[in-house]
Design a protein around this motif. Sequence first.
Motif, PDB file in Angstrom:
ATOM      1  N   ALA A   3       0.829  -1.213   0.000  1.00 18.00           N
ATOM      2  CA  ALA A   3       0.000   0.000   0.000  1.00 18.00           C
ATOM      3  C   ALA A   3       0.862   1.260   0.000  1.00 18.00           C
ATOM      4  CB  ALA A   3      -0.920   0.010   1.209  1.00 18.00           C
ATOM      5  N   LEU A   4       2.088   1.153   0.483  1.00 17.16           N
ATOM      6  CA  LEU A   4       2.968   2.318   0.507  1.00 17.16           C
ATOM      7  C   LEU A   4       3.602   2.601  -0.846  1.00 17.16           C
ATOM      8  CD1 LEU A   4       4.777   1.707   3.894  1.00 17.16           C
ATOM      9  CD2 LEU A   4       3.059   3.438   3.410  1.00 17.16           C
ATOM     10  N   VAL A   5       3.836   1.559  -1.639  1.00 21.54           N
ATOM     11  CA  VAL A   5       4.549   1.760  -2.903  1.00 21.54           C
ATOM     12  C   VAL A   5       3.699   1.486  -4.141  1.00 21.54           C
ATOM     13  CG1 VAL A   5       6.816   1.341  -1.908  1.00 21.54           C
ATOM     14  CG2 VAL A   5       5.518  -0.560  -2.834  1.00 21.54           C
ATOM     15  N   MET A   6       2.471   1.002  -3.958  1.00 20.95           N
ATOM     16  CA  MET A   6       1.613   0.703  -5.118  1.00 20.95           C
ATOM     17  C   MET A   6       0.254   1.364  -4.956  1.00 20.95           C
ATOM     18  SD  MET A   6       2.480  -3.261  -5.883  1.00 20.95           S
ATOM     19  CE  MET A   6       1.952  -3.205  -7.567  1.00 20.95           C
ATOM     20  N   HIS A   7      -0.366   1.658  -6.102  1.00 21.34           N
ATOM     21  CA  HIS A   7      -1.722   2.196  -6.120  1.00 21.34           C
ATOM     22  C   HIS A   7      -2.409   1.678  -7.376  1.00 21.34           C
ATOM     23  CE1 HIS A   7      -5.045   4.873  -5.419  1.00 21.34           C
ATOM     24  NE2 HIS A   7      -4.919   5.347  -6.649  1.00 21.34           N
ATOM     25  N   ALA A   8      -3.548   1.029  -7.209  1.00 17.91           N
ATOM     26  CA  ALA A   8      -4.334   0.468  -8.311  1.00 17.91           C
ATOM     27  C   ALA A   8      -3.508  -0.497  -9.163  1.00 17.91           C
ATOM     28  CB  ALA A   8      -4.918   1.581  -9.172  1.00 17.91           C
ATOM     29  N   GLY A   9      -2.662  -1.301  -8.510  1.00 15.68           N
ATOM     30  CA  GLY A   9      -1.902  -2.313  -9.221  1.00 15.68           C
ATOM     31  C   GLY A   9      -0.648  -1.818  -9.902  1.00 15.68           C
ATOM     32  N   LYS A  10      -0.344  -0.534  -9.804  1.00 15.73           N
ATOM     33  CA  LYS A  10       0.870   0.009 -10.424  1.00 15.73           C
ATOM     34  C   LYS A  10       1.739   0.649  -9.354  1.00 15.73           C
ATOM     35  CE  LYS A  10      -1.841   1.577 -14.296  1.00 15.73           C
ATOM     36  NZ  LYS A  10      -2.214   2.736 -15.062  1.00 15.73           N
ATOM     37  N   PHE A  11       3.040   0.693  -9.627  1.00 15.54           N
ATOM     38  CA  PHE A  11       3.936   1.355  -8.695  1.00 15.54           C
ATOM     39  C   PHE A  11       3.681   2.859  -8.687  1.00 15.54           C
ATOM     40  CE2 PHE A  11       6.455  -2.521  -9.275  1.00 15.54           C
ATOM     41  CZ  PHE A  11       6.694  -2.818  -7.946  1.00 15.54           C
ATOM     42  N   ARG A  12       3.761   3.446  -7.500  1.00 18.91           N
ATOM     43  CA  ARG A  12       3.624   4.890  -7.386  1.00 18.91           C
ATOM     44  C   ARG A  12       4.879   5.566  -7.930  1.00 18.91           C
ATOM     45  NH1 ARG A  12       0.156   6.741  -2.627  1.00 18.91           N
ATOM     46  NH2 ARG A  12      -0.929   4.857  -2.046  1.00 18.91           N
ATOM     47  N   MET A  14       8.150   7.833  -7.717  1.00 23.19           N
ATOM     48  CA  MET A  14       9.105   7.920  -6.614  1.00 23.19           C
ATOM     49  C   MET A  14       8.821   9.115  -5.711  1.00 23.19           C
ATOM     50  SD  MET A  14      11.197   5.390  -6.773  1.00 23.19           S
ATOM     51  CE  MET A  14      12.858   5.661  -6.278  1.00 23.19           C
ATOM     52  N   LYS A  15       8.330  10.200  -6.251  1.00 18.34           N
ATOM     53  CA  LYS A  15       8.088  11.397  -5.446  1.00 18.34           C
ATOM     54  C   LYS A  15       6.853  11.247  -4.561  1.00 18.34           C
ATOM     55  CE  LYS A  15       5.594  13.795  -9.127  1.00 18.34           C
ATOM     56  NZ  LYS A  15       4.293  13.917  -8.548  1.00 18.34           N
ATOM     57  N   ASP A  16       5.975  10.307  -4.852  1.00 19.47           N
ATOM     58  CA  ASP A  16       4.751  10.114  -4.070  1.00 19.47           C
ATOM     59  C   ASP A  16       4.886   9.057  -2.970  1.00 19.47           C
ATOM     60  OD1 ASP A  16       3.500  12.025  -5.583  1.00 19.47           O
ATOM     61  OD2 ASP A  16       2.507  10.588  -6.918  1.00 19.47           O
ATOM     62  N   ILE A  17       6.029   8.389  -2.913  1.00 17.11           N
ATOM     63  CA  ILE A  17       6.238   7.354  -1.898  1.00 17.11           C
ATOM     64  C   ILE A  17       6.683   8.016  -0.605  1.00 17.11           C
ATOM     65  CG2 ILE A  17       7.612   5.350  -1.264  1.00 17.11           C
ATOM     66  CD1 ILE A  17       7.742   4.624  -4.220  1.00 17.11           C
ATOM     67  N   HIS A  18       6.062   7.651   0.490  1.00 19.04           N
ATOM     68  CA  HIS A  18       6.429   8.147   1.817  1.00 19.04           C
ATOM     69  C   HIS A  18       7.578   7.281   2.349  1.00 19.04           C
ATOM     70  CE1 HIS A  18       2.949  10.762   1.921  1.00 19.04           C
ATOM     71  NE2 HIS A  18       2.232   9.736   1.459  1.00 19.04           N
ATOM     72  N   TRP A  19       8.802   7.739   2.123  1.00 18.78           N
ATOM     73  CA  TRP A  19       9.972   6.926   2.430  1.00 18.78           C
ATOM     74  C   TRP A  19      10.155   6.694   3.917  1.00 18.78           C
ATOM     75  CZ3 TRP A  19      11.679   3.947  -1.112  1.00 18.78           C
ATOM     76  CH2 TRP A  19      11.544   4.293  -2.444  1.00 18.78           C
ATOM     77  N   MET A  20       9.738   7.647   4.743  1.00 21.64           N
ATOM     78  CA  MET A  20       9.856   7.441   6.190  1.00 21.64           C
ATOM     79  C   MET A  20       8.966   6.278   6.632  1.00 21.64           C
ATOM     80  SD  MET A  20       9.248   9.995   9.388  1.00 21.64           S
ATOM     81  CE  MET A  20      10.623  11.024   8.958  1.00 21.64           C
TER      82      MET A  20
END
Length: 91
Positions: A3-12, A14-20
């Motif tokens: 859920a942190l790195v994907m949305h609707a079956g695709k990777f988010r 890089m700028k939208d990923i909450h790295w913390m």
Amino acid sequence: MSALVMHAGKFRPMKDIHWMMVAAAVAMFCISTADCFIEVDFIVALFYRKDPRAALEFVGNFQWWSIASFALYVTQTWLGDSVLRLASPQA
């Protein structure tokens, strides 16, 4: 984690990923896995190897695995609370 790195079956992007949050999730996974290994070692020592030091755990004599397990518990709780504190809006 997905859920942190994907949305609707695709990777988010890089700028939208909450790295913390990704780092906290990975750290909590590693800490909980280490705690599971320690607990399994304790159970094997108690019931399979019949280690007398493991039996002393129940009467209050602490061995390395109880101290390590408690330290991991405190670390994971502190990390989870820190993430919640950093993620919450400031009052």
